[in-house]
Structure formats: structure tokens, C-alpha cells
Motif scaffolding. Sequence first.
Motif, PDB file in Angstrom:
ATOM      1  N   ARG A  84       0.861  -1.178   0.000  1.00  0.00           N
ATOM      2  CA  ARG A  84       0.000   0.000   0.000  1.00  0.00           C
ATOM      3  C   ARG A  84       0.899   1.231   0.000  1.00  0.00           C
ATOM      4  N   ILE A  85       0.965   1.908  -1.146  1.00  0.00           N
ATOM      5  CA  ILE A  85       1.893   3.032  -1.308  1.00  0.00           C
ATOM      6  C   ILE A  85       1.308   4.317  -0.724  1.00  0.00           C
ATOM      7  N   LEU A  86       0.025   4.558  -0.983  1.00  0.00           N
ATOM      8  CA  LEU A  86      -0.668   5.684  -0.356  1.00  0.00           C
ATOM      9  C   LEU A  86      -1.811   5.114   0.458  1.00  0.00           C
TER      10      LEU A  86
ATOM     11  N   GLU B 141      10.008  13.287   3.314  1.00  0.00           N
ATOM     12  CA  GLU B 141      11.267  12.648   2.930  1.00  0.00           C
ATOM     13  C   GLU B 141      11.067  11.771   1.698  1.00  0.00           C
ATOM     14  N   SER B 142      12.179  11.361   1.117  1.00  0.00           N
ATOM     15  CA  SER B 142      12.155  10.468  -0.032  1.00  0.00           C
ATOM     16  C   SER B 142      11.360   9.209   0.301  1.00  0.00           C
ATOM     17  N   GLY B 143      10.478   8.803  -0.600  1.00  0.00           N
ATOM     18  CA  GLY B 143       9.708   7.582  -0.399  1.00  0.00           C
ATOM     19  C   GLY B 143       8.388   7.794   0.326  1.00  0.00           C
ATOM     20  N   SER B 144       8.082   9.039   0.725  1.00  0.00           N
ATOM     21  CA  SER B 144       6.853   9.263   1.491  1.00  0.00           C
ATOM     22  C   SER B 144       5.603   9.181   0.615  1.00  0.00           C
ATOM     23  N   GLY B 145       5.791   9.243  -0.718  1.00  0.00           N
ATOM     24  CA  GLY B 145       4.634   9.090  -1.601  1.00  0.00           C
ATOM     25  C   GLY B 145       4.239  10.349  -2.355  1.00  0.00           C
ATOM     26  N   LYS B 146       5.119  11.328  -2.383  1.00  0.00           N
ATOM     27  CA  LYS B 146       4.782  12.607  -3.027  1.00  0.00           C
ATOM     28  C   LYS B 146       4.562  12.429  -4.531  1.00  0.00           C
ATOM     29  N   THR B 147       5.510  11.763  -5.177  1.00  0.00           N
ATOM     30  CA  THR B 147       5.403  11.600  -6.628  1.00  0.00           C
ATOM     31  C   THR B 147       4.235  10.690  -6.996  1.00  0.00           C
ATOM     32  N   MET B 148       4.005   9.660  -6.193  1.00  0.00           N
ATOM     33  CA  MET B 148       2.853   8.778  -6.459  1.00  0.00           C
ATOM     34  C   MET B 148       1.557   9.569  -6.351  1.00  0.00           C
ATOM     35  N   THR B 149       1.500  10.489  -5.411  1.00  0.00           N
ATOM     36  CA  THR B 149       0.304  11.327  -5.269  1.00  0.00           C
ATOM     37  C   THR B 149       0.093  12.141  -6.542  1.00  0.00           C
TER      38      THR B 149
HETATM   39  N1  ATP Z   1       6.361   0.973  -9.555  1.00  0.00           N
HETATM   40  C1  ATP Z   1       6.343   0.832  -8.228  1.00  0.00           C
HETATM   41  N2  ATP Z   1       5.888  -0.294  -7.648  1.00  0.00           N
HETATM   42  C2  ATP Z   1       5.845  -0.445  -6.314  1.00  0.00           C
HETATM   43  N3  ATP Z   1       6.248   0.502  -5.449  1.00  0.00           N
HETATM   44  C3  ATP Z   1       6.726   1.646  -5.936  1.00  0.00           C
HETATM   45  C4  ATP Z   1       6.792   1.873  -7.356  1.00  0.00           C
HETATM   46  N4  ATP Z   1       7.312   3.114  -7.541  1.00  0.00           N
HETATM   47  C5  ATP Z   1       7.553   3.608  -6.311  1.00  0.00           C
HETATM   48  N5  ATP Z   1       7.195   2.755  -5.347  1.00  0.00           N
HETATM   49  C6  ATP Z   1       7.272   2.971  -3.893  1.00  0.00           C
HETATM   50  O1  ATP Z   1       6.270   3.914  -3.547  1.00  0.00           O
HETATM   51  C7  ATP Z   1       6.702   4.707  -2.442  1.00  0.00           C
HETATM   52  C8  ATP Z   1       6.451   6.154  -2.740  1.00  0.00           C
HETATM   53  O2  ATP Z   1       7.301   6.595  -3.777  1.00  0.00           O
HETATM   54  P1  ATP Z   1       7.315   8.086  -4.321  1.00  0.00           P
HETATM   55  O3  ATP Z   1       8.198   8.114  -5.512  1.00  0.00           O
HETATM   56  O4  ATP Z   1       5.932   8.575  -4.463  1.00  0.00           O
HETATM   57  O5  ATP Z   1       7.999   8.846  -3.122  1.00  0.00           O
HETATM   58  P2  ATP Z   1       8.486  10.346  -3.059  1.00  0.00           P
HETATM   59  O6  ATP Z   1       8.000  10.875  -1.777  1.00  0.00           O
HETATM   60  O7  ATP Z   1       8.109  11.049  -4.302  1.00  0.00           O
HETATM   61  O8  ATP Z   1      10.055  10.151  -2.989  1.00  0.00           O
HETATM   62  P3  ATP Z   1      11.227  10.892  -3.796  1.00  0.00           P
HETATM   63  O9  ATP Z   1      11.366  12.220  -3.132  1.00  0.00           O
HETATM   64  O10 ATP Z   1      12.394   9.980  -3.577  1.00  0.00           O
HETATM   65  O11 ATP Z   1      10.783  10.949  -5.224  1.00  0.00           O
HETATM   66  C9  ATP Z   1       8.146   4.354  -2.213  1.00  0.00           C
HETATM   67  O12 ATP Z   1       8.223   3.495  -1.097  1.00  0.00           O
HETATM   68  C10 ATP Z   1       8.564   3.613  -3.459  1.00  0.00           C
HETATM   69  O13 ATP Z   1       9.535   2.652  -3.186  1.00  0.00           O
END
Ligand code: ATP
Length: 321
Positions: free
Chosen positions: A18-20, A38-46
Motif C-alpha cells: 500500500r503506497i498511499l 522525505e524520499s519515499g513518502s509518496g509525493k510523486t505517487m500522489t
Molecule cells: N512501480 C512501483 N511499484 C511499487 N512501489 C513503488 C513503485 N514506484 C515507487 N514505489 C514505492 O512507492 C513509495 C512512494 O514513492 P514516491 O516516488 O511517491 O515517493 P516520493 O515521496 O516522491 O520520494 P522521492 O522524493 O524519492 O521521489 C516508495 O516506497 C517507493 O519505493
Amino acid sequence: MDTLLRVRDLVVEAGPLRILDGVGFDVPAGQTLGVVGESGSGKTMTANAVLGLLPAGVSVTSGSIAFGGTELVGLPESRRRAVRGSDVAMVFQDPLAALNPVQPVGRQVSEVARRREGLSRGAAGRLAVELLDRVGVPDPAQRARAYPHQLSGGLRQRAVIAMALAGRPRLILADEPTTALDVSVQGRILGLLAKVQAEDGVSVLLISHDLRVMAHAAQRVAVMYAGRVVEQGATRELLRAPRHPYTAALVRSVPAVHTRSALVAPIPGNPPSLAALPSGCRFHPRCPLAAPRCRVEQPALREVGPDRLSACHRAEEVNGA
Ligand SMILES: Nc1ncnc2c1ncn2[C@@H]1O[C@H](COP(=O)(O)OP(=O)(O)OP(=O)(O)O)[C@@H](O)[C@H]1O
């Protein structure tokens, strides 16, 4: 205050991960909402979920993304693409990736204007020069004929912002728009984003890991941690008096934001992996205020003051910076 983009209870999953987990926030019309974490918190996925551009194997499994009153979750791809093409413009970390290397930048700006406004080639060309001028490209008529590789990183990002404006978007989605640029031009690009946001009344969703970026260019901030929003409010008040221990720790970790002392304290430990999330509050293993309750009960985002939401059982005890 009108809301342009309203996200509620958004869940994004990749198989068992569950990413978000229930993300929610509002981007008010004509304002900038910053999303920080921080990196990995889910900003880009959002951001990708809002755009409807999630990677293969990753999907929205529940929740709502309402844009100008239209629900985007479940919308057929063709209509989704129409919203993306006409109402949302994107500005990413690397301007080179957004630009066509074999076309002069002025032409790229005018193509967007032609698509949106149906202008003649000549009128679109003049508009492109005007827009390059507006975003602070010097000698715009001449620079319009330059290819991306002939421009500095800062000028390239200005050209990308001109391209965004040429489409008259309602929302600009800017994901780490200054991270790849020289420190000396970062502030100017953020100032430019704030200026066009105010002048055009466009909304901006600004994503960055850097609180200083928020202080510079976002009226409101949502703080993300491990796939959840943990605090949300007006930027200045939120930075001055955080109501979540994670926000307080972020503030203490950044010199320019931390105003009362010269001490900078990095946040101890690392964010959790999605595959091994802690029980209860996801921040509890790193939290100086963690109590027994925090280990078992996940705190909900709740109102903890005027215009402030926090997902902390002990929000009232958080002592700001
Ligand atoms: N294709 C994918 N399949 C499964 N998990 C993923 C995938 N891409 C990213 N993730 C995971 O989703 C989570 C959120 O990633 P995201 O890129 O949104 O973080 P972020 O806050 O934007 O980080 P950053 O600042 O490093 O870009 C991370 O734990 C990442 O490992």
C-alpha cells in the motif's frame, strides 16, 4: 475558499504494497499547496495518481480525486487524457526531459498555444515570445530560436514554465521543479512560479522534499510521511508552530527554516519500508513524544486548531521549533 482539486481517502497499491494509505488534501483555486516529505513518502505517487499516470502494476484502489467538481477516479482514459491535456500542466525536476531536443524552444511554446487556442502560426509565435519574456527569459525573440541544449538549466526551466502557461492550465503540477538547478537560480524559479500563480490565478501543486521550497512558494502545506498526510495547514503558521512531531523534526533539520537557533538536528533513523510498516503511528519509532498508545493505535488526521489538521495523538503537546 473554492477548491480546485480535492483528494480524499486516496489509496494507491502495488499488489500487496500500500503506497498511499488514505491521502487527503485540498488545492484551493488560485493558490499553491505544497506537498513535502522525505524520499519515499509518496509525493510523486500522489502527483501521478492525480494525473492518472501511475506506473504499470500500481493503481488507485479507493478514494476520490475531484478536479473542478469532476471525479477523476474511474473516469475513462480518453476523458482523463482530455483533462490532462487542457487543464493541467506539468513542470518536472529535469527541464531537458520536458523539452524536445531538436526543436527551438519558442516553437515548442507556440505549439502548445496553437493546440489550446487555435492561433495562427504567426500569432502563436508572437505569444511565445511574450510568454518567454514574462517568465524572465532575456532577449526572448532571439532566445525563442535557441535549442534546449543552448540554454542554461534555469532558462530551460523558465521555457518549460512558459510552455505550461501557453496551455492556460487551471493547475500546474510542479514536482521538485528546482532540485536539479543551481542553488543560485532555485529561488528565482520559485519566485517565478509564485508570480505566475498570483498573476494568472492558477493553482499549483508543488512537490518537494525541501521545506525551504515550501516557505518560499506555497501558501499551504501538506506534510507526508510513509504514504499518509500527517499535517496540513497554512505554511507560515505550520512552520512556526508545527502540531506533528514529524513536521517539528523536519523544521529542526533545515537551517533556513529554523529561525530561533543556529542548531540543525537531522531526524534520527530512517523512514520505514512499505513492506515493514510499524504498528500504530508510522512515525512512532522515530518520535520523541511516542507513548504506549502510539505503538498500537494509528492516529487519524484531525482538526487541532484553526485551519490545522494533524495526525498525532499528542498534537497538543508538540513543542514547535
Ligand atoms: N512501480 C512501483 N511499484 C511499487 N512501489 C513503488 C513503485 N514506484 C515507487 N514505489 C514505492 O512507492 C513509495 C512512494 O514513492 P514516491 O516516488 O511517491 O515517493 P516520493 O515521496 O516522491 O520520494 P522521492 O522524493 O524519492 O521521489 C516508495 O516506497 C517507493 O519505493
